[in-house]
Design an enzyme around this catalytic site. Structure first.
Site, PDB file in Angstrom:
ATOM      1  N   ARG A  19       0.831  -1.210   0.000  1.00 40.88           N
ATOM      2  CA  ARG A  19       0.000   0.000   0.000  1.00 40.88           C
ATOM      3  C   ARG A  19       0.865   1.260   0.000  1.00 40.88           C
ATOM      4  NH1 ARG A  19      -1.788   2.573   4.275  1.00 40.88           N
ATOM      5  NH2 ARG A  19      -1.971   0.733   5.592  1.00 40.88           N
ATOM      6  N   ASP A  46      -9.057  16.068 -16.535  1.00 44.20           N
ATOM      7  CA  ASP A  46      -9.509  14.700 -16.764  1.00 44.20           C
ATOM      8  C   ASP A  46      -9.463  14.492 -18.277  1.00 44.20           C
ATOM      9  OD1 ASP A  46     -10.915  12.376 -17.268  1.00 44.20           O
ATOM     10  OD2 ASP A  46     -12.490  12.756 -15.793  1.00 44.20           O
TER      11      ASP A  46
HETATM   12  C1  LIG Z   1     -15.048   6.542 -16.262  1.00 49.16           C
HETATM   13  C2  LIG Z   1     -14.636   7.935 -16.057  1.00 49.16           C
HETATM   14  C3  LIG Z   1     -14.218   8.383 -14.802  1.00 49.16           C
HETATM   15  C4  LIG Z   1     -14.204   7.483 -13.587  1.00 49.16           C
HETATM   16  O1  LIG Z   1     -13.333   6.390 -13.763  1.00 49.16           O
HETATM   17  P1  LIG Z   1     -13.573   4.945 -13.080  1.00 49.16           P
HETATM   18  O2  LIG Z   1     -12.395   4.171 -13.550  1.00 49.16           O
HETATM   19  O3  LIG Z   1     -14.895   4.436 -13.550  1.00 49.16           O
HETATM   20  O4  LIG Z   1     -13.564   5.161 -11.602  1.00 49.16           O
HETATM   21  C5  LIG Z   1     -13.832   9.711 -14.676  1.00 49.16           C
HETATM   22  N1  LIG Z   1     -13.867  10.552 -15.735  1.00 49.16           N
HETATM   23  C6  LIG Z   1     -14.274  10.153 -16.947  1.00 49.16           C
HETATM   24  C7  LIG Z   1     -14.277  11.137 -18.063  1.00 49.16           C
HETATM   25  C8  LIG Z   1     -14.676   8.834 -17.157  1.00 49.16           C
HETATM   26  O5  LIG Z   1     -15.093   8.449 -18.362  1.00 49.16           O
END
Ligand SMILES: *Cc1c(COP(=O)(O)O)cnc(C)c1O
Length: 374
Positions: A50, A173
């Site tokens: 971890r 993101d």
């Molecule tokens: C799927 C997704 C997430 C979250 O990711 P997980 O792996 O499902 O926890 C965050 N941002 C975007 C744009 C996503 O498509």
């Protein structure tokens, strides 16, 4: 970092995806195997997985970090990675997020807001002047581009390169774009987040997330938070993420070529009222996307004629395209987004499509079958 393993920083990303994250010591296997371990014999720098990871997670982080010329930390999911960015905010912080971020992120933002932990600006991703104000005034600027599900592209070069407050952290993101289509760190972002569940893993068989930064200080801070919160990736998931990532450039190349072709054809289809794909000149942020993205990706949305029920029926009728949520796999998936609890604001007939690697004419035939008028 890319140079730490190979000393060959000139490789392209396509090559790095195949060559990175390998231990080239004679006698070692070409692929670092999944190491199932919580603890290790002492004395050693690696005590407990971890806190210190495993050889498998090291290989994954080496591979993913090299994609953005930064240092990566792997997490149990995209949400576990995203949560770290919000956990670091002090009480009273101001944050700017897109109007419609990924629903998990929207949930974290709304919860902290309801608890009085922070104040939130929800900005139209195309409203660049509003983001420039946020760069000066907010503690966290969180962009998600292209954005779910309208595929709005933020003007990353202008926003990330703008003057900012001393405390402002800029996070992107970049899940939909993948490291192949945009490089936010090159443009001035502090940290990039990917849900590796999607295009990086590429086979709809794992959950994984990653944060990548070029700041040693942020890397150490994120590492510490991951350790405290236990948001570490499992051994098998780390192994599978590497295995999936090896073919990412081939998959994305094929999938986005399919996406462009389908977007053009769907735009002409009599049962379709609107197609939202940043690669189409008709998309409101096409011109912005064209300035900095190397490809327009494999995600799009479209609206059908008729009601929401009719759109659900179109999803259900498809025989090749999978009626499923999530995205980024070799297999094409689609779903009606307004059917998801909490997503009722989305136009009722909007279907989000994640284009996979099947033959484009087979996909098109399936569309014609699914869209036939009732
Ligand atoms: C799927 C997704 C997430 C979250 O990711 P997980 O792996 O499902 O926890 C965050 N941002 C975007 C744009 C996503 O498509």
């Amino acid at each position: 970092m890319r140079e730490s393993t190979t000393g060959t920083p000139d490789w392209t990303t396509d090559t790095w995806l195949i060559a990175g994250g390998r231990d080239r010591t004679p006698g070692e296997p070409l692929n670092v195997p999944p190491v199932f371990a919580s603890n290790f014999y002492l004395p050693d720098d690696r005590l407990y997985s971890r806190s210190d990871g495993t050889p498998t997670t090291d290989a994954l982080e080496d591979l993913l970090g090299g994609l953005e010329d930064g240092r990566a930390l792997a997490f149990a999911s995209g949400m576990a990675a995203a949560a770290v960015i919000f956990q670091r905010l002090h009480v009273g912080a101001t944050i700017a997020v897109p109007e419609d971020p990924y629903h998990g992120v929207a949930g974290i933002v709304a919860e902290g807001e309801a608890q009085g932990r922070w104040t939130v600006r929800r900005l139209d991703q195309a409203d660049t002047p509003a983001w420039l104000d946020a760069m000066r005034e907010c503690d966290l600027v969180w962009l998600e581009t292209p954005e779910n599900p309208l595929m709005t592209v933020a003007d990353l070069p202008v926003i990330c390169g703008a003057p900012r407050g001393d405390m402002t952290l800029v996070a992107v993101d970049s899940t939909f774009a993948t490291p192949l289509n945009q490089r936010p760190l090159d443009l001035g972002a502090d940290v990039v987040m990917h849900s590796a569940t999607k295009f990086i893993g590429g086979h709809s068989d794992l959950l994984a997330g990653v944060l990548i930064t070029r700041s040693a200080e942020l890397h150490d801070e994120f590492h510490h938070r991951r350790l405290l919160h236990g948001a570490t990736i499992g051994a098998m998931e780390a192994f599978l993420t590497i295995r999936g990532a090896r073919t990412m450039s081939l998959r994305v190349e094929r999938a986005q070529a399919n996406a462009m072709e389908l977007a053009q054809r769907l735009e002409q289809h009599p049962e379709i009222t609107r197609v939202l794909y940043p690669g189409l000149p008709s998309h409101s942020t096409h011109a912005v996307a064209a300035t900095f993205m190397s490809g327009f990706g494999a995600m799009m949305s479209f609206e059908t004629t008729g009601s929401g029920d009719r759109a659900t029926e179109v999803c259900a009728r498809a025989e090749l395209i999978n009626h499923a949520t999530s995205l980024g796999g070799v297999e094409t998936t689609m779903e009606r987004r307004a059917a998801i609890p909490g997503q009722e604001r989305i136009p009722p007939t909007l279907i989000r499509l994640s284009v996979g690697c099947e033959d484009v004419d087979d996909l098109w035939a399936d569309f014609n079958h699914a869209l036939r008028p009732t």
